[in-house]
Design a protein around this motif. Structure first.
Motif, mmCIF file in Angstrom:
data_model
loop_
_atom_site.group_PDB
_atom_site.id
_atom_site.type_symbol
_atom_site.label_atom_id
_atom_site.label_comp_id
_atom_site.label_asym_id
_atom_site.label_seq_id
_atom_site.Cartn_x
_atom_site.Cartn_y
_atom_site.Cartn_z
ATOM 1 N N ILE A 71 0.843 -1.202 0.000
ATOM 2 C CA ILE A 71 0.000 0.000 0.000
ATOM 3 C C ILE A 71 0.876 1.250 0.000
ATOM 4 O O ILE A 71 0.653 2.183 -0.773
ATOM 5 C CB ILE A 71 -0.956 0.004 1.209
ATOM 6 C CG1 ILE A 71 -1.983 -1.117 1.072
ATOM 7 C CG2 ILE A 71 -1.652 1.355 1.352
ATOM 8 C CD1 ILE A 71 -2.810 -1.355 2.327
ATOM 9 N N GLY A 72 1.881 1.277 0.856
ATOM 10 C CA GLY A 72 2.758 2.434 0.944
ATOM 11 C C GLY A 72 3.509 2.704 -0.353
ATOM 12 O O GLY A 72 3.742 3.862 -0.717
ATOM 13 N N ALA A 73 3.884 1.657 -1.052
ATOM 14 C CA ALA A 73 4.625 1.816 -2.309
ATOM 15 C C ALA A 73 3.737 2.293 -3.446
ATOM 16 O O ALA A 73 4.240 2.716 -4.490
ATOM 17 C CB ALA A 73 5.292 0.493 -2.688
ATOM 18 N N GLY A 74 2.418 2.256 -3.248
ATOM 19 C CA GLY A 74 1.486 2.642 -4.306
ATOM 20 C C GLY A 74 1.455 4.128 -4.615
ATOM 21 O O GLY A 74 0.991 4.536 -5.670
ATOM 22 N N GLY A 75 1.918 4.968 -3.678
ATOM 23 C CA GLY A 75 2.008 6.394 -3.919
ATOM 24 C C GLY A 75 0.764 7.209 -3.611
ATOM 25 O O GLY A 75 0.797 8.430 -3.723
ATOM 26 N N ALA A 76 -0.330 6.571 -3.208
ATOM 27 C CA ALA A 76 -1.568 7.308 -2.929
ATOM 28 C C ALA A 76 -1.599 7.908 -1.530
ATOM 29 O O ALA A 76 -2.394 8.803 -1.260
ATOM 30 C CB ALA A 76 -2.778 6.401 -3.110
ATOM 31 N N LEU A 77 -0.717 7.428 -0.655
ATOM 32 C CA LEU A 77 -0.734 7.871 0.732
ATOM 33 C C LEU A 77 0.419 8.809 1.028
ATOM 34 O O LEU A 77 1.533 8.621 0.544
ATOM 35 C CB LEU A 77 -0.658 6.672 1.675
ATOM 36 C CG LEU A 77 -1.766 5.634 1.555
ATOM 37 C CD1 LEU A 77 -1.551 4.529 2.570
ATOM 38 C CD2 LEU A 77 -3.134 6.260 1.705
ATOM 39 N N GLY A 78 0.131 9.800 1.854
ATOM 40 C CA GLY A 78 1.180 10.674 2.354
ATOM 41 C C GLY A 78 1.861 10.067 3.562
ATOM 42 O O GLY A 78 3.036 10.288 3.812
ATOM 43 N N SER A 79 1.108 9.270 4.332
ATOM 44 C CA SER A 79 1.672 8.572 5.487
ATOM 45 C C SER A 79 0.836 7.329 5.774
ATOM 46 O O SER A 79 -0.354 7.273 5.468
ATOM 47 C CB SER A 79 1.707 9.476 6.720
ATOM 48 O OG SER A 79 0.397 9.731 7.182
ATOM 49 N N LEU A 80 1.497 6.348 6.358
ATOM 50 C CA LEU A 80 0.836 5.119 6.788
ATOM 51 C C LEU A 80 1.557 4.629 8.033
ATOM 52 O O LEU A 80 2.767 4.402 8.002
ATOM 53 C CB LEU A 80 0.884 4.044 5.701
ATOM 54 C CG LEU A 80 0.343 2.667 6.081
ATOM 55 C CD1 LEU A 80 -1.151 2.731 6.406
ATOM 56 C CD2 LEU A 80 0.606 1.663 4.964
ATOM 57 N N GLU A 81 0.824 4.517 9.136
ATOM 58 C CA GLU A 81 1.364 4.021 10.404
ATOM 59 C C GLU A 81 0.538 2.824 10.826
ATOM 60 O O GLU A 81 -0.694 2.891 10.819
ATOM 61 C CB GLU A 81 1.269 5.086 11.489
ATOM 62 C CG GLU A 81 1.953 6.387 11.168
ATOM 63 C CD GLU A 81 1.604 7.483 12.170
ATOM 64 O OE1 GLU A 81 0.993 7.172 13.223
ATOM 65 O OE2 GLU A 81 1.919 8.635 11.890
ATOM 66 N N THR A 82 1.204 1.735 11.180
ATOM 67 C CA THR A 82 0.493 0.536 11.610
ATOM 68 C C THR A 82 0.983 0.133 12.991
ATOM 69 O O THR A 82 2.188 0.069 13.232
ATOM 70 C CB THR A 82 0.695 -0.609 10.606
ATOM 71 O OG1 THR A 82 0.196 -0.192 9.328
ATOM 72 C CG2 THR A 82 -0.059 -1.857 11.034
ATOM 73 N N THR A 83 0.047 -0.123 13.893
ATOM 74 C CA THR A 83 0.343 -0.500 15.265
ATOM 75 C C THR A 83 -0.186 -1.900 15.535
ATOM 76 O O THR A 83 -1.343 -2.200 15.222
ATOM 77 C CB THR A 83 -0.333 0.487 16.249
ATOM 78 O OG1 THR A 83 0.148 1.798 15.970
ATOM 79 C CG2 THR A 83 -0.049 0.117 17.685
ATOM 80 N N VAL A 84 0.671 -2.748 16.091
ATOM 81 C CA VAL A 84 0.237 -4.069 16.531
ATOM 82 C C VAL A 84 -0.571 -3.880 17.810
ATOM 83 O O VAL A 84 -0.127 -3.185 18.727
ATOM 84 C CB VAL A 84 1.443 -4.990 16.803
ATOM 85 C CG1 VAL A 84 0.982 -6.358 17.274
ATOM 86 C CG2 VAL A 84 2.319 -5.117 15.576
ATOM 87 N N LEU A 85 -1.758 -4.461 17.869
ATOM 88 C CA LEU A 85 -2.603 -4.343 19.060
ATOM 89 C C LEU A 85 -2.477 -5.609 19.906
ATOM 90 O O LEU A 85 -2.607 -6.719 19.398
ATOM 91 C CB LEU A 85 -4.062 -4.136 18.648
ATOM 92 C CG LEU A 85 -4.342 -2.880 17.818
ATOM 93 C CD1 LEU A 85 -5.807 -2.838 17.414
ATOM 94 C CD2 LEU A 85 -3.946 -1.628 18.575
#
Length: 108
Positions: A71-85
């Protein structure tokens, strides 16, 4: 399986494309996580420092990392943060194990 909370922002160009061609991005998000054997539990938009939030379930950290990287490599996002819950039970286990660590503060 483990739960993951992602927070993301779209680029201005992505918002412009979505305004011109509105699209329910839950469908895409669901296909991404299902491709690694996971489940999308929720997809929300919000106001504030992030444009959207997703709640995913994936078999393992590597599977979730693969989805986030794609998803991040797709270029549509300015930022992506993922947290393990962690579940409350996992946190209680970690608290118990922390007692055995014997941490020493720097300089003490």
């Amino acid at each position: 399986m483990t739960l993951y909370l992602s927070r993301f922002t779209y680029t201005p160009a992505t918002w412009a494309r979505l305004i011109q061609h509105p699209e329910d991005r839950r469908v895409a998000a669901q296909s991404y996580i299902e491709s690694v054997g996971g489940t999308l539990h929720g997809f929300w938009y919000g106001f504030g420092s992030h444009d959207g939030y997703t709640l995913w379930e994936a078999p393992d950290n590597v599977s979730m990392a693969a989805v986030a990287l794609a998803i991040g490599a797709g270029g549509a996002l300015g930022s992506l943060e993922t947290t393990v819950l962690l579940t409350v039970e996992e946190t209680m286990d970690a608290l118990g194990r922390a007692q055995q660590i014997g941490y020493r503060a720097p300089g003490s």
